[in-house]
Design a protein around this motif. Sequence first.
Motif, PDB file in Angstrom:
ATOM      1  N   LYS A 176      33.656  39.135  44.018  1.00 59.12           N
ATOM      2  CA  LYS A 176      34.449  38.871  42.825  1.00 59.12           C
ATOM      3  C   LYS A 176      35.275  40.114  42.484  1.00 59.12           C
ATOM      4  O   LYS A 176      34.751  41.228  42.411  1.00 59.12           O
ATOM      5  CB  LYS A 176      33.548  38.504  41.650  1.00 59.12           C
ATOM      6  CG  LYS A 176      32.838  37.148  41.795  1.00 59.12           C
ATOM      7  CD  LYS A 176      33.788  36.006  41.533  1.00 59.12           C
ATOM      8  CE  LYS A 176      33.030  34.685  41.326  1.00 59.12           C
ATOM      9  NZ  LYS A 176      32.324  34.227  42.530  1.00 59.12           N
ATOM     10  N   ARG A 217      37.368  36.744  38.089  1.00 60.07           N
ATOM     11  CA  ARG A 217      36.310  35.806  38.498  1.00 60.07           C
ATOM     12  C   ARG A 217      36.567  35.189  39.864  1.00 60.07           C
ATOM     13  O   ARG A 217      35.772  34.381  40.342  1.00 60.07           O
ATOM     14  CB  ARG A 217      36.157  34.708  37.444  1.00 60.07           C
ATOM     15  CG  ARG A 217      35.699  35.247  36.085  1.00 60.07           C
ATOM     16  CD  ARG A 217      35.498  34.137  35.089  1.00 60.07           C
ATOM     17  NE  ARG A 217      35.111  34.676  33.778  1.00 60.07           N
ATOM     18  CZ  ARG A 217      34.871  33.929  32.709  1.00 60.07           C
ATOM     19  NH1 ARG A 217      34.965  32.610  32.784  1.00 60.07           N
ATOM     20  NH2 ARG A 217      34.537  34.494  31.555  1.00 60.07           N
ATOM     21  N   THR A 275      34.289  42.802  39.822  1.00 61.13           N
ATOM     22  CA  THR A 275      33.133  43.681  40.031  1.00 61.13           C
ATOM     23  C   THR A 275      33.505  44.939  40.820  1.00 61.13           C
ATOM     24  O   THR A 275      32.661  45.795  41.045  1.00 61.13           O
ATOM     25  CB  THR A 275      32.011  42.941  40.790  1.00 61.13           C
ATOM     26  OG1 THR A 275      32.464  42.617  42.117  1.00 61.13           O
ATOM     27  CG2 THR A 275      31.614  41.664  40.064  1.00 61.13           C
TER      28      THR A 275
END
Length: 234
Positions: free
Chosen positions: A131, A90, A134
């Motif tokens: 992030k 995150r 991802t």
Amino acid sequence: MLELKDVHVSYGNIAAVKGLSLTVNEGEIVTLIGSNGAGKSTTLRTISGLLRPKKGQVTFEGKAIQGMPADRIVNLGIAQSPEGRRIFPRMTVAENLDLGAFLRKDKAAVAEDMEAMLELFPRLRERLHQKAGTMSGGEQQMLAVARAQMTRPKLLLLDEPSMGLAPVLVDLIFATIRRIREQGTTVMVVEQNARAALSIADRAYVLESGSLKLEGAARDLRNDPEITKAYLGG
């Protein structure tokens, strides 16, 4: 630089490493190879202070470090890129890299090292504010290695850096490991892809069921019929 003498590590009553002795000299790439459950990752976790040996000694630059807290071991100059990458999904790439330098106070040098990592892994520059969770598996592996390098280690421990990666990315990761050594960092690699590991290493240790089975120059082990049959698909 690093020496293990008769190291034993257990998980409860299960012996994971049994009397392991090995050395890593400054400037080398040394690899540990072996099948699943051979004790490779346990050895790295013991060196980095995440596990305490039941018996034996681990010395780094002449100092006994077995049982020392992991953050003190990082301060001495050992960093680990763990199996499974363990990036912070995150947080952005930049934030992950900053965390790698958490214990450092030399801000100007940290900024220089950040730039060096982005030159080493150009893909991370493109993803700097993205992030981390991802990104692709290969990009996450690059980030895990770069984050470990942000501690400015003398010895870099890499645990399964090629796991789950496409062949082209495996080649890229191992080429990068060579570059890291050329830039002055000693490297110890745990790897199931024995062929790739032996292709870049100076020396290798073969573990089997927690014990040392073979050791020698990586070139010699790569040509050993027993190693070829057991680990290289020959």
